[in-house]
Design a protein around this motif. Structure first.
Motif, PDB file in Angstrom:
ATOM      1  N   GLN A  84       0.739  -1.257   0.017  1.00  0.00           N
ATOM      2  CA  GLN A  84      -0.233  -0.001  -0.012  1.00  0.00           C
ATOM      3  C   GLN A  84       0.918   1.212  -0.051  1.00  0.00           C
ATOM      4  OE1 GLN A  84      -3.661   0.227   2.095  1.00  0.00           O
ATOM      5  NE2 GLN A  84      -3.137  -1.803   3.103  1.00  0.00           N
ATOM      6  N   PHE A  85       1.951   1.087   0.488  1.00  0.00           N
ATOM      7  CA  PHE A  85       2.890   2.477   0.613  1.00  0.00           C
ATOM      8  C   PHE A  85       4.129   2.132  -0.323  1.00  0.00           C
ATOM      9  CE2 PHE A  85       0.057   2.071   4.301  1.00  0.00           C
ATOM     10  CZ  PHE A  85      -0.628   3.525   4.240  1.00  0.00           C
ATOM     11  N   ASN A  86       4.054   2.149  -1.456  1.00  0.00           N
ATOM     12  CA  ASN A  86       5.329   1.989  -2.453  1.00  0.00           C
ATOM     13  C   ASN A  86       5.048   2.980  -3.655  1.00  0.00           C
ATOM     14  OD1 ASN A  86       7.638   0.611  -3.220  1.00  0.00           O
ATOM     15  ND2 ASN A  86       6.259  -1.097  -4.165  1.00  0.00           N
ATOM     16  N   ALA A  87       4.810   3.950  -3.529  1.00  0.00           N
ATOM     17  CA  ALA A  87       4.796   4.918  -4.558  1.00  0.00           C
ATOM     18  C   ALA A  87       6.303   5.365  -5.102  1.00  0.00           C
ATOM     19  CB  ALA A  87       4.084   6.371  -4.153  1.00  0.00           C
ATOM     20  N   PRO A  88       6.517   5.162  -6.314  1.00  0.00           N
ATOM     21  CA  PRO A  88       7.704   5.332  -6.946  1.00  0.00           C
ATOM     22  C   PRO A  88       8.400   6.847  -6.790  1.00  0.00           C
ATOM     23  CG  PRO A  88       6.316   5.256  -8.680  1.00  0.00           C
ATOM     24  CD  PRO A  88       5.271   4.970  -7.523  1.00  0.00           C
ATOM     25  N   ASP A  89       7.461   7.856  -6.550  1.00  0.00           N
ATOM     26  CA  ASP A  89       7.900   9.203  -6.357  1.00  0.00           C
ATOM     27  C   ASP A  89       8.179   9.699  -4.770  1.00  0.00           C
ATOM     28  OD1 ASP A  89       5.083   9.110  -5.790  1.00  0.00           O
ATOM     29  OD2 ASP A  89       4.868  11.192  -6.572  1.00  0.00           O
ATOM     30  N   ALA A  90       7.757   8.705  -3.791  1.00  0.00           N
ATOM     31  CA  ALA A  90       7.904   8.870  -2.446  1.00  0.00           C
ATOM     32  C   ALA A  90       9.390   9.186  -2.406  1.00  0.00           C
ATOM     33  CB  ALA A  90       7.451   7.688  -1.576  1.00  0.00           C
ATOM     34  N   ASP A  91       9.498  10.016  -1.428  1.00  0.00           N
ATOM     35  CA  ASP A  91      11.281  10.315  -1.061  1.00  0.00           C
ATOM     36  C   ASP A  91      11.679  10.003   0.285  1.00  0.00           C
ATOM     37  OD1 ASP A  91       9.547  12.208   0.131  1.00  0.00           O
ATOM     38  OD2 ASP A  91      10.468  14.024  -0.533  1.00  0.00           O
ATOM     39  N   LEU A  92      10.731   9.207   1.007  1.00  0.00           N
ATOM     40  CA  LEU A  92      11.297   8.669   2.233  1.00  0.00           C
ATOM     41  C   LEU A  92      11.181   7.276   2.436  1.00  0.00           C
ATOM     42  CD1 LEU A  92       9.988  11.243   4.901  1.00  0.00           C
ATOM     43  CD2 LEU A  92      12.621  10.648   4.426  1.00  0.00           C
ATOM     44  N   LEU A  93      12.121   6.695   2.852  1.00  0.00           N
ATOM     45  CA  LEU A  93      11.951   5.058   2.796  1.00  0.00           C
ATOM     46  C   LEU A  93      12.279   4.658   4.418  1.00  0.00           C
ATOM     47  CD1 LEU A  93      11.955   2.426   1.219  1.00  0.00           C
ATOM     48  CD2 LEU A  93      14.371   2.677   1.006  1.00  0.00           C
ATOM     49  N   PHE A  94      11.089   4.020   5.071  1.00  0.00           N
ATOM     50  CA  PHE A  94      11.282   3.535   6.201  1.00  0.00           C
ATOM     51  C   PHE A  94      11.212   2.003   6.095  1.00  0.00           C
ATOM     52  CE2 PHE A  94       8.980   7.668   6.647  1.00  0.00           C
ATOM     53  CZ  PHE A  94       9.862   8.132   7.707  1.00  0.00           C
ATOM     54  N   ARG A  95      11.739   1.615   7.267  1.00  0.00           N
ATOM     55  CA  ARG A  95      11.777   0.040   7.349  1.00  0.00           C
ATOM     56  C   ARG A  95      11.250  -0.653   8.765  1.00  0.00           C
ATOM     57  NH1 ARG A  95      17.137  -4.020   7.545  1.00  0.00           N
ATOM     58  NH2 ARG A  95      17.495  -2.944   9.363  1.00  0.00           N
TER      59      ARG A  95
ATOM     60  N   HIS B 207      17.451   3.567   4.164  1.00  0.00           N
ATOM     61  CA  HIS B 207      16.087   3.790   4.733  1.00  0.00           C
ATOM     62  C   HIS B 207      16.520   4.040   6.130  1.00  0.00           C
ATOM     63  CE1 HIS B 207      17.714  -0.630   5.094  1.00  0.00           C
ATOM     64  NE2 HIS B 207      17.258  -0.373   6.328  1.00  0.00           N
ATOM     65  N   ILE B 208      15.280   4.269   6.923  1.00  0.00           N
ATOM     66  CA  ILE B 208      15.368   4.736   8.186  1.00  0.00           C
ATOM     67  C   ILE B 208      14.639   3.493   8.882  1.00  0.00           C
ATOM     68  CG2 ILE B 208      14.553   6.460   9.683  1.00  0.00           C
ATOM     69  CD1 ILE B 208      14.558   8.152   7.287  1.00  0.00           C
ATOM     70  N   ASP B 209      15.211   3.141  10.057  1.00  0.00           N
ATOM     71  CA  ASP B 209      14.749   1.972  10.857  1.00  0.00           C
ATOM     72  C   ASP B 209      13.753   2.441  11.734  1.00  0.00           C
ATOM     73  OD1 ASP B 209      17.271  -0.409  11.176  1.00  0.00           O
ATOM     74  OD2 ASP B 209      15.694  -0.068   9.763  1.00  0.00           O
ATOM     75  N   LEU B 210      12.507   1.957  11.931  1.00  0.00           N
ATOM     76  CA  LEU B 210      11.461   2.328  12.911  1.00  0.00           C
ATOM     77  C   LEU B 210      11.386   1.093  13.909  1.00  0.00           C
ATOM     78  CD1 LEU B 210       8.747   4.106  10.648  1.00  0.00           C
ATOM     79  CD2 LEU B 210      10.795   5.183  11.947  1.00  0.00           C
ATOM     80  N   THR B 211      10.903   1.161  15.048  1.00  0.00           N
ATOM     81  CA  THR B 211      10.849   0.002  15.968  1.00  0.00           C
ATOM     82  C   THR B 211       9.438  -0.574  16.049  1.00  0.00           C
ATOM     83  OG1 THR B 211      10.100   1.644  17.815  1.00  0.00           O
ATOM     84  CG2 THR B 211      12.452   1.150  17.625  1.00  0.00           C
ATOM     85  N   GLU B 212       8.819   0.059  15.264  1.00  0.00           N
ATOM     86  CA  GLU B 212       7.257  -0.700  15.054  1.00  0.00           C
ATOM     87  C   GLU B 212       7.124  -1.834  14.100  1.00  0.00           C
ATOM     88  OE1 GLU B 212       7.351   2.844  17.505  1.00  0.00           O
ATOM     89  OE2 GLU B 212       7.729   2.671  15.154  1.00  0.00           O
ATOM     90  N   ASP B 213       6.409  -2.775  14.135  1.00  0.00           N
ATOM     91  CA  ASP B 213       6.303  -3.684  13.188  1.00  0.00           C
ATOM     92  C   ASP B 213       5.272  -3.087  11.953  1.00  0.00           C
ATOM     93  OD1 ASP B 213       3.323  -4.040  13.792  1.00  0.00           O
ATOM     94  OD2 ASP B 213       3.640  -5.846  15.012  1.00  0.00           O
TER      95      ASP B 213
END
Length: 255
Positions: free
Chosen positions: A16-27, A59-65
């Motif tokens: 659902q959150f994989n837009a090619p023009d998105a400029d932030l990448l979270f893991r 990418h930026i690591d987040l602690t949530e699943d």
């Protein structure tokens, strides 16, 4: 909270959150990637990385699943929001913590409303959530539903300041119950009343801790076949008891 890592092209990406023009990448904590537009975060939240992370190959690591992030990121876009009535309390609690942590403003109040709806079944969890995030009205709504058994089962996970405040609150309720027990109507002459009164006093003696109006009403009662005078005095006693017990200060007075 956040940590920069090397970007990886082999990780699974959210559908659902994989837009090619998105400029932030979270893991997520379970290694799912989310591509998010920084402009959306800037106008809907206050707890995400600054704009200079945009367009980075890291990418930026987040602690949530990923399940929690999937729900949360819906609220940073102008789209239909998830129905929080249909998720489990565990999922709701994790979402509520995440939106407070990252200050996702469109979701914070909504999660608070649904946490309130989780009462009385999840009273201790709601109490800890409301204390962590500064919701005094919700603290006082949750507190009367927390039992000594709840506290005993989770005492090692309860902040010491909350534990100390709740124990003083609990003692205050016990003192209030003892005082309220003395509100029995005097001078009743019916021959059956002494027996009814003894039963009620015995039941009141077993009351400990915080009680609501319903639990008190269940104790101060007489049989359905009792005389009208006995029913009348039981009603009077019940109302006086409840009025007296409502003078017990709320939990926030002890915090």
């Amino acid at each position: 909270m956040l940590a920069n890592q090397h970007h990886s092209l082999t990780l699974e990406t959210s559908g659902q959150f994989n837009a090619p023009d998105a400029d932030l990448l979270f893991r997520s904590s379970n290694n799912i990637l989310f591509r998010i537009h920084s402009r959306n975060l800037e106008v809907t939240s206050g707890g995400f990385p600054p704009a200079h992370f945009a367009h980075s190959n890291e990418h930026i690591d987040l602690t949530e699943d990923s399940s929690t992030l999937e729900l949360m990121f819906h609220f940073v876009y102008p789209r239909s929001q998830p129905n929080l009535e249909k998720i489990t309390f565990e999922a709701l609690a994790q979402l509520a913590e995440a939106v407070e942590k990252y200050q996702v403003y469109p979701a914070m109040q909504l999660c608070k409303i649904h946490m309130e709806k989780a009462l009385p079944d999840h009273a201790l969890d709601v109490l800890k959530y409301s204390l962590r995030h500064g919701y005094p009205e919700l603290i006082d709504q949750a507190a009367p539903h927390v039992t000594l058994a709840d506290i005993s089962a989770e005492w090692n996970s309860i902040p010491l300041d909350l534990l100390y405040a709740w124990l003083r609150y609990y003692d205050s309720w016990n003192a209030g119950i003892r005082k309220a027990s003395l509100t029995a109507p005097p001078g009743h002459k019916c021959s059956n009343w002494p027996e009814y009164q003894r039963r009620i006093f015995s039941a009141l003696g077993e009351l400990t801790g915080i009680k609501n109006d319903e639990s008190i009403s269940a104790v101060i009662t007489v049989p359905h076949f009792a005389a009208i005078c006995c029913k009348g005095d039981a009603d009077q006693w019940r109302k006086a008891f409840i009025e007296k017990i409502r003078s017990v200060p709320p939990l926030t007075n002890f915090i």
